[in-house]
Scaffold this active site. Structure first.
Site, PDB file in Angstrom:
ATOM      1  N   LYS A 157       3.040 -11.021  -1.216  1.00 28.45           N
ATOM      2  CA  LYS A 157       4.456 -11.254  -1.057  1.00 28.45           C
ATOM      3  C   LYS A 157       5.220  -9.947  -0.944  1.00 28.45           C
ATOM      4  O   LYS A 157       6.360  -9.913  -0.506  1.00 28.45           O
ATOM      5  CB  LYS A 157       4.986 -12.016  -2.283  1.00 28.45           C
ATOM      6  CG  LYS A 157       4.301 -13.331  -2.529  1.00 28.45           C
ATOM      7  CD  LYS A 157       4.746 -13.908  -3.898  1.00 28.45           C
ATOM      8  CE  LYS A 157       3.972 -15.188  -4.177  1.00 28.45           C
ATOM      9  NZ  LYS A 157       4.016 -15.561  -5.593  1.00 28.45           N
ATOM     10  N   GLY A 158       4.585  -8.864  -1.390  1.00 29.63           N
ATOM     11  CA  GLY A 158       5.280  -7.585  -1.539  1.00 29.63           C
ATOM     12  C   GLY A 158       5.925  -7.036  -0.277  1.00 29.63           C
ATOM     13  O   GLY A 158       6.957  -6.391  -0.341  1.00 29.63           O
ATOM     14  N   GLU A 215       3.176  -3.131   4.949  1.00 28.14           N
ATOM     15  CA  GLU A 215       2.810  -3.253   3.528  1.00 28.14           C
ATOM     16  C   GLU A 215       3.887  -2.649   2.638  1.00 28.14           C
ATOM     17  O   GLU A 215       4.642  -1.767   3.066  1.00 28.14           O
ATOM     18  CB  GLU A 215       1.511  -2.467   3.285  1.00 28.14           C
ATOM     19  CG  GLU A 215       0.298  -3.321   3.040  1.00 28.14           C
ATOM     20  CD  GLU A 215       0.273  -4.041   1.699  1.00 28.14           C
ATOM     21  OE1 GLU A 215       1.348  -4.374   1.148  1.00 28.14           O
ATOM     22  OE2 GLU A 215      -0.821  -4.303   1.200  1.00 28.14           O
ATOM     23  N   ASP A 216       3.918  -3.088   1.395  1.00 29.98           N
ATOM     24  CA  ASP A 216       4.833  -2.498   0.425  1.00 29.98           C
ATOM     25  C   ASP A 216       4.322  -1.156  -0.078  1.00 29.98           C
ATOM     26  O   ASP A 216       5.061  -0.180  -0.135  1.00 29.98           O
ATOM     27  CB  ASP A 216       5.070  -3.468  -0.751  1.00 29.98           C
ATOM     28  CG  ASP A 216       3.766  -4.026  -1.341  1.00 29.98           C
ATOM     29  OD1 ASP A 216       2.674  -3.707  -0.830  1.00 29.98           O
ATOM     30  OD2 ASP A 216       3.853  -4.800  -2.315  1.00 29.98           O
ATOM     31  N   ASP A 276      -2.168   2.020  -2.506  1.00 33.68           N
ATOM     32  CA  ASP A 276      -2.549   2.617  -3.782  1.00 33.68           C
ATOM     33  C   ASP A 276      -3.967   3.185  -3.635  1.00 33.68           C
ATOM     34  O   ASP A 276      -4.145   4.259  -3.067  1.00 33.68           O
ATOM     35  CB  ASP A 276      -2.437   1.496  -4.831  1.00 33.68           C
ATOM     36  CG  ASP A 276      -2.638   1.962  -6.255  1.00 33.68           C
ATOM     37  OD1 ASP A 276      -2.331   3.117  -6.541  1.00 33.68           O
ATOM     38  OD2 ASP A 276      -3.102   1.157  -7.088  1.00 33.68           O
ATOM     39  N   LYS A 330       0.912   6.075  -2.650  1.00 34.47           N
ATOM     40  CA  LYS A 330       0.535   6.882  -3.820  1.00 34.47           C
ATOM     41  C   LYS A 330      -0.723   7.658  -3.443  1.00 34.47           C
ATOM     42  O   LYS A 330      -1.833   7.225  -3.762  1.00 34.47           O
ATOM     43  CB  LYS A 330       0.220   5.971  -5.002  1.00 34.47           C
ATOM     44  CG  LYS A 330       1.402   5.277  -5.622  1.00 34.47           C
ATOM     45  CD  LYS A 330       0.917   4.642  -6.927  1.00 34.47           C
ATOM     46  CE  LYS A 330       1.749   3.477  -7.324  1.00 34.47           C
ATOM     47  NZ  LYS A 330       1.162   2.723  -8.441  1.00 34.47           N
ATOM     48  N   PHE A 383       3.833   3.045 -12.076  1.00 40.72           N
ATOM     49  CA  PHE A 383       3.896   1.645 -11.679  1.00 40.72           C
ATOM     50  C   PHE A 383       5.325   1.312 -11.285  1.00 40.72           C
ATOM     51  O   PHE A 383       6.243   1.377 -12.091  1.00 40.72           O
ATOM     52  CB  PHE A 383       3.426   0.735 -12.815  1.00 40.72           C
ATOM     53  CG  PHE A 383       3.236  -0.675 -12.358  1.00 40.72           C
ATOM     54  CD1 PHE A 383       2.089  -1.050 -11.673  1.00 40.72           C
ATOM     55  CD2 PHE A 383       4.221  -1.623 -12.565  1.00 40.72           C
ATOM     56  CE1 PHE A 383       1.917  -2.344 -11.208  1.00 40.72           C
ATOM     57  CE2 PHE A 383       4.068  -2.929 -12.102  1.00 40.72           C
ATOM     58  CZ  PHE A 383       2.907  -3.285 -11.428  1.00 40.72           C
ATOM     59  N   VAL A 384       5.514   0.970 -10.009  1.00 41.42           N
ATOM     60  CA  VAL A 384       6.871   0.747  -9.507  1.00 41.42           C
ATOM     61  C   VAL A 384       7.133  -0.733  -9.213  1.00 41.42           C
ATOM     62  O   VAL A 384       6.206  -1.505  -8.959  1.00 41.42           O
ATOM     63  CB  VAL A 384       7.146   1.599  -8.241  1.00 41.42           C
ATOM     64  CG1 VAL A 384       7.200   3.079  -8.578  1.00 41.42           C
ATOM     65  CG2 VAL A 384       6.120   1.332  -7.149  1.00 41.42           C
ATOM     66  N   ASP A 421       6.373  -6.405  -7.694  1.00 37.87           N
ATOM     67  CA  ASP A 421       6.641  -7.152  -8.933  1.00 37.87           C
ATOM     68  C   ASP A 421       5.997  -6.538 -10.167  1.00 37.87           C
ATOM     69  O   ASP A 421       5.056  -5.745 -10.078  1.00 37.87           O
ATOM     70  CB  ASP A 421       6.126  -8.587  -8.791  1.00 37.87           C
ATOM     71  CG  ASP A 421       4.597  -8.641  -8.899  1.00 37.87           C
ATOM     72  OD1 ASP A 421       3.929  -7.936  -8.124  1.00 37.87           O
ATOM     73  OD2 ASP A 421       4.087  -9.366  -9.774  1.00 37.87           O
ATOM     74  N   ARG A 468      10.900  -8.420  -7.972  1.00 39.57           N
ATOM     75  CA  ARG A 468      10.723  -8.248  -6.525  1.00 39.57           C
ATOM     76  C   ARG A 468      12.078  -8.115  -5.836  1.00 39.57           C
ATOM     77  O   ARG A 468      12.215  -7.459  -4.813  1.00 39.57           O
ATOM     78  CB  ARG A 468      10.001  -9.462  -5.917  1.00 39.57           C
ATOM     79  CG  ARG A 468       8.550  -9.586  -6.297  1.00 39.57           C
ATOM     80  CD  ARG A 468       7.884 -10.650  -5.427  1.00 39.57           C
ATOM     81  NE  ARG A 468       6.616 -11.097  -5.973  1.00 39.57           N
ATOM     82  CZ  ARG A 468       5.444 -10.477  -5.797  1.00 39.57           C
ATOM     83  NH1 ARG A 468       5.386  -9.364  -5.096  1.00 39.57           N
ATOM     84  NH2 ARG A 468       4.340 -10.963  -6.307  1.00 39.57           N
TER      85      ARG A 468
END
Ligand code: 5GP
Length: 173
Positions: A41-42, A97-98, A101, A129, A150-151, A157, A163
């Site tokens: 969902k990001g 993409e959000d 990582d 990141k 962690f964002v 979320d 979100r």
């Protein structure tokens, strides 16, 4: 329980960056149509905003994946929870993409999409990141490179909350 969230990237800075990315992408895809794929969902907030400012024709599709393994470390083996509605064969695909990582999810997903014979396949992420990368993934468009924290916000979320924050924040646990 409500966590304390500190602002890492303001709403204005996010909006300005997405505009800049849209200008660049419009230039790169001039004369073509972009088929954007949002990873749910990001990626949904980023894709809707980006697509509104892209000056070339765009079609949109959505995919939902989950990684096998525990919640904090992605194993890279992904399970497709919702597949694309349309074929991507012959299309100029831009995965939106959000955050990237470790890179495991994206590397697996891009490999899967490549099998479906798109004309081109590129990756666009709002956040990256780089210090956390475990698998080499070619990112074509990056909004912000951020440190290892962690964002949340703008699609990201913490236990399904935050979100809808219009900025990127860090959860202070
Ligand atoms: P990767 O396979 O690259 O390790 O995992 C990427 C996915 O992990 C992202 O799509 C996102 O769902 C999740 N993720 C990684 N870092 C963060 C973060 O800082 N905040 C949130 N909310 N999710 C993250």
């Amino acid at each position: 329980m409500a966590e304390k969230i500190s602002v890492l990237i303001s709403e204005e800075a996010v909006a300005e960056k997405i505009h800049e990315m849209a200008v660049q992408i419009s230039r790169d895809y001039e004369g073509r149509q972009i088929h954007m794929i949002c990873v749910l969902k990001g990626g949904v907030f980023f894709m809707t905003e980006l697509s509104k400012h892209v000056g070339v024709p765009c079609s949109l599709d959505f995919m939902s994946v989950s990684s096998y393994g525990n919640d904090t470390v992605s194993s890279g083996k992904i399970k497709i929870l919702k597949d694309l509605d349309e074929s991507i064969e012959g299309k100029d695909v831009l995965v939106v993409e959000d955050i990237v990582d470790s890179g495991r999810t994206l590397s697996y997903l891009l490999e899967e999409l490549k099998q479906r014979k798109p004309n081109s396949l590129k990756l666009c992420t709002l956040l990256d990141k780089p210090d956390r990368r475990k698998v080499d993934v070619r990112v074509d468009y990056t909004g912000f490179a951020i440190p290892d924290a962690f964002v949340v916000g703008y699609g990201l979320d913490y236990q399904q909350r935050y979100r809808n924050l219009p900025y990127i924040g860090v959860v202070e646990l």
